[in-house]
Design an enzyme around this catalytic site. Structure first.
Site, short mmCIF file in Angstrom:
data_model
loop_
_atom_site.label_atom_id
_atom_site.label_comp_id
_atom_site.label_asym_id
_atom_site.label_seq_id
_atom_site.Cartn_x
_atom_site.Cartn_y
_atom_site.Cartn_z
N SER A 141 -12.52 41.55 -56.57
CA SER A 141 -13.95 41.82 -56.46
C SER A 141 -14.54 41.13 -55.24
O SER A 141 -14.08 40.05 -54.83
CB SER A 141 -14.68 41.32 -57.70
OG SER A 141 -16.09 41.52 -57.58
N TYR A 151 -16.89 34.07 -63.15
CA TYR A 151 -16.38 35.38 -62.76
C TYR A 151 -15.95 35.37 -61.30
O TYR A 151 -14.88 35.86 -60.94
CB TYR A 151 -17.43 36.47 -63.00
CG TYR A 151 -16.90 37.86 -62.71
CD1 TYR A 151 -16.08 38.51 -63.62
CD2 TYR A 151 -17.22 38.51 -61.52
CE1 TYR A 151 -15.58 39.78 -63.36
CE2 TYR A 151 -16.72 39.78 -61.25
CZ TYR A 151 -15.91 40.41 -62.18
OH TYR A 151 -15.41 41.66 -61.90
#
Length: 258
Positions: A141, A151
């Protein structure tokens, strides 16, 4: 690299994983779909069999569970029914402070997106290396390039792990692709209770386009895919801009998602 053979897709019944399953099925690949929800697995498998005339195997497994992850890894190591492509996609969103008292949400996410990716990537890499061919796509990501909590830390690990695996396997006929998407229109953010209204519409990517861009990069022999020009610019800026500027920009994004 030509995209042929049997593909395993983790988290293959929704979002980016489902887009991968559909794109690979349209190319004639047989599938092994891995997900937690049996009803969704059966529905997606039936849809893809009917539409593309391919074989679809399903594995109901929770990749936060160590034993169930091991069972999926064993499937990757099955030389009698080889898996030629692994899409390491399963993931979840985390919208909890790093100092929250109950740390289980962070631990579960690390089991899923660090431990799970490591074990499945290792199993696929060993088995494909022994055959002298294969493809592993790890879904990282752009969040892994900026400081946005657990995250981001996890996806930073995935990005670097994937690139390291690519170097390790480059002489063995195994291509490893690191996919680095930005914001994608899926149910992912809703599940994590992340407010997305502050994110401009032009920044959103459609999962089908994202996957097609990634697979074109695979076929071109690339090892990293950042779909869309806008996220290429964002990724470049996040890696090369002064860190203080990246921190300030990230703080504004976090404020808009709170």
């Amino acid at each position: 690299m030509p995209i042929i053979g049997t593909a395993m897709v983790t988290g293959g019944t929704s979002g980016i994983g489902l887009a991968f399953a559909r794109a690979l099925a349209s190319r004639g690949c047989d599938l092994v779909l891995v997900a937690r929800n049996r009803q969704r697995l059966d529905a997606v498998a039936e849809e893809l069999r009917a539409e593309h005339g391919i074989a679809v195997e399903t594995i109901e497994a929770d990749l936060t569970d160590h034993a169930e992850t091991g069972r999926v890894a064993q499937r990757l190591e099955d030389t009698a029914a080889p898996v030629d492509i692994l899409v390491n996609n399963a993931g979840n969103g985390i919208h909890a402070p790093l100092t929250v008292e109950d740390m289980s949400i962070h631990e579960v996410s690390m089991d899923l997106m660090v431990r799970g990716v490591l074990l499945l990537g290792g199993a696929a890499g060993r088995t494909m290396s022994a055959r002298g061919r294969g493809l592993i796509i790890n879904v990282g990501s752009v969040a892994g390039l900026v400081p946005m909590g657990t995250y981001s830390a996890i996806k930073a690990w995935v990005n670097m792990y994937s690139e390291s695996l690519s170097l390790e396997l480059r002489r063995d006929g195994v291509q490893v692709m690191t996919l680095i998407p930005g914001w994608v229109r899926t149910e992912f953010h809703g599940r994590a209770s992340i407010r997305t209204s502050a994110i401009p519409g032009f920044l959103w990517l459609e999962p089908d386009r994202l996957v097609e861009d990634c697979l074109r990069d695979v076929e071109a022999g690339k090892t990293r895919s950042v779909p869309s020009r806008r996220f290429k610019v964002i990724a470049w800026s996040a890696q090369r801009a002064p860190r203080a500027l990246v921190r300030r920009a990230t703080a504004l994004i976090k404020k808009g998602r709170a």
